[in-house]
Design a protein around this motif. Structure first.
Motif, short mmCIF file in Angstrom:
data_model
loop_
_atom_site.label_atom_id
_atom_site.label_comp_id
_atom_site.label_asym_id
_atom_site.label_seq_id
_atom_site.Cartn_x
_atom_site.Cartn_y
_atom_site.Cartn_z
N PRO A 168 37.10 18.49 1.20
CA PRO A 168 36.46 19.10 2.37
C PRO A 168 35.47 18.15 3.03
CG PRO A 168 35.39 19.89 0.38
CD PRO A 168 36.51 18.99 -0.08
N LEU A 169 35.99 17.07 3.62
CA LEU A 169 35.15 16.02 4.20
C LEU A 169 34.60 16.42 5.55
CD1 LEU A 169 34.15 13.00 4.21
CD2 LEU A 169 36.31 12.47 5.39
N MET A 170 33.31 16.15 5.77
CA MET A 170 32.66 16.28 7.07
C MET A 170 31.95 14.97 7.38
SD MET A 170 31.42 20.14 6.32
CE MET A 170 31.90 19.89 4.60
N ILE A 171 32.12 14.48 8.60
CA ILE A 171 31.54 13.20 9.02
C ILE A 171 30.43 13.46 10.02
CG2 ILE A 171 31.99 11.05 10.26
CD1 ILE A 171 34.83 11.11 9.08
N PHE A 172 29.28 12.85 9.77
CA PHE A 172 28.12 12.96 10.65
C PHE A 172 27.87 11.60 11.30
CE2 PHE A 172 27.79 15.94 7.20
CZ PHE A 172 27.31 17.12 7.78
N ARG A 173 28.02 11.52 12.62
CA ARG A 173 27.76 10.27 13.34
C ARG A 173 26.32 10.29 13.84
NH1 ARG A 173 33.58 10.04 16.62
NH2 ARG A 173 34.78 9.11 14.88
N LEU A 174 25.47 9.52 13.16
CA LEU A 174 24.05 9.54 13.42
C LEU A 174 23.67 8.58 14.54
CD1 LEU A 174 24.23 10.97 10.67
CD2 LEU A 174 22.16 9.73 9.98
N ALA A 175 22.79 9.04 15.42
CA ALA A 175 22.15 8.18 16.41
C ALA A 175 21.03 7.40 15.72
CB ALA A 175 21.64 9.02 17.57
N GLY A 176 20.22 6.69 16.49
CA GLY A 176 19.13 5.91 15.91
C GLY A 176 18.13 6.79 15.20
N ILE A 177 17.84 6.47 13.94
CA ILE A 177 17.00 7.32 13.10
C ILE A 177 15.55 6.90 13.20
CG2 ILE A 177 16.59 8.11 10.74
CD1 ILE A 177 19.53 7.28 10.14
N TYR A 178 14.66 7.89 13.35
CA TYR A 178 13.23 7.62 13.30
C TYR A 178 12.55 8.76 12.55
CZ TYR A 178 12.14 11.16 16.86
OH TYR A 178 11.98 12.35 17.54
N GLY A 179 11.29 8.56 12.21
CA GLY A 179 10.54 9.58 11.49
C GLY A 179 9.28 8.97 10.93
N TRP B 117 30.96 15.30 13.57
CA TRP B 117 29.86 15.76 14.41
C TRP B 117 28.95 14.60 14.79
CZ3 TRP B 117 29.69 19.33 9.84
CH2 TRP B 117 30.35 20.54 10.09
N ASN B 118 28.56 14.56 16.06
CA ASN B 118 27.46 13.70 16.48
C ASN B 118 26.15 14.36 16.08
OD1 ASN B 118 29.23 11.90 17.71
ND2 ASN B 118 29.09 12.94 19.69
N LEU B 119 25.23 13.57 15.58
CA LEU B 119 23.94 14.08 15.16
C LEU B 119 22.85 13.31 15.89
CD1 LEU B 119 22.61 16.17 13.42
CD2 LEU B 119 22.90 14.68 11.44
N CYS B 120 22.27 13.97 16.91
CA CYS B 120 21.28 13.33 17.77
C CYS B 120 20.43 14.42 18.41
CB CYS B 120 21.97 12.49 18.85
SG CYS B 120 23.12 13.43 19.88
N ASP B 121 19.37 14.02 19.08
CA ASP B 121 18.56 15.00 19.78
C ASP B 121 19.16 15.28 21.16
OD1 ASP B 121 17.66 13.01 21.57
OD2 ASP B 121 15.73 12.75 20.57
N ASP B 122 18.43 16.03 21.97
CA ASP B 122 18.98 16.48 23.25
C ASP B 122 18.73 15.52 24.40
OD1 ASP B 122 19.72 18.82 21.94
OD2 ASP B 122 17.96 19.94 22.64
N THR B 123 17.89 14.48 24.18
CA THR B 123 17.33 13.75 25.31
C THR B 123 17.43 12.24 25.12
OG1 THR B 123 15.71 15.57 25.39
CG2 THR B 123 15.37 13.72 26.89
#
Length: 291
Positions: free
Chosen positions: A147-158, A207-213
């Protein structure tokens, strides 16, 4: 208690693990050289690559895991987890399997929007390696019915990673390239998405994983300077700025990344929909912690 294994317990996993343990998961994480950081996050550390005993411990962790997240980046030799442990993961048949990829698989869109229906066209070696790793995991999942799910992450900060820290240590630069725009994701929102996918798994999803802006990189630096009162670095023209080949390569891709699909599939929404809210949250947390 359910068991969760994170292969590659780095920065993002430092936020994912507390979210999981808060729900009662027992988390194990592999690390090359920072077992203390893994333990501090709440996970049981395993050094990998490691000794024979550590390799045996990892084999047992894979076999016992109800959920497995691959957070190790690929190399020129392929995906190291797939190469070393693919058959064992297939045999273990975890109930949930995730792979953290990157939006670099899309390449450059000239600032236009991209979504999961956009054909990947990596413009960098990093993007090409990510896409090859995705396809390797997809092939394994198809063959073993995982049951693979792929998350394509944008630039990570925190906290501890981002423009505020660069301003403080004097490494921030305000490079101006007309039309340049990036998407980003706060590390807390990565953890939230992992939890949402555990609640509502979608085997086979990407899935793309990023904010809205999405925003120009120079705006991020300017907003961080305004929020902290730190000096604003001078503007530098991209064409004439002295930069390493690696730093310059990041400006070879400009795109706005859509997160509409993960919102629709999982009911997820970013806690920090733009970089301003994310930066304010980092400063507020520092104040609470006496920073």
């Amino acid at each position: 208690m359910s068991s969760f294994l994170i292969l590659g317990h780095g920065y993002s996993a430092g936020f994912i693990t507390p979210a999981l343990t808060g729900r009662g998961w027992q988390v194990t994480g592999t690390t090359r050289h920072a077992p203390g950081a893994v333990a501090a996050a709440g996970a049981r550390p395993i050094l990998w690559p490691g000794s024979g005993a550590e390799e045996e411990a990892l084999a047992c962790a894979i076999k016992a895991a109800d959920g497995i997240l691959i957070a190790v980046g690929p190399t020129g030799d392929g995906d190291p987890v797939l190469n070393a442990w693919g058959p064992e993961i297939a045999a273990a048949r975890p109930a949930w399997l995730g792979y953290l990829s990157a939006t670099s698989v899309y390449g450059d869109s000239g600032g236009a929007w991209v979504d999961e229906a956009t054909p990947p066209a990596p413009a960098s070696r990093r993007g090409a390696e990510r896409l090859a790793a995705e396809r390797g995991w997809q092939a394994l999942a198809a063959a073993a019915q995982l049951p693979l799910m792929i998350f394509r992450l944008a630039g990570i900060y925190g906290p501890g990673r981002g423009p505020i820290d660069k301003l403080r240590d004097g490494t921030a630069r305000r490079i101006i390239k007309p039309g340049q725009v990036f998407s980003r994701i706060h590390a807390d929102d990565i953890a939230g998405a992992i939890l949402a996918s555990l609640d509502r798994p979608h085997p086979g999803a990407i899935w793309n994983l990023c904010d809205d802006t999405p925003a120009p990189p120079q705006d991020i630096i300017a907003d961080a300077a305004a929020l902290t009162g730190l000096p604003l670095p001078p503007a530098e023209d991209f064409e004439t700025a002295e930069m390493s080949p690696m730093a310059r390569s990041f400006y070879g891709e400009s795109k706005r990344v859509s997160n509409a699909r993960i919102k629709a599939d999982l009911g997820w929404a970013p806690r920090y929909p733009d970089h301003q809210s994310g930066l304010r949250a980092i400063l507020a947390a520092e104040k609470r912690n006496g920073g």
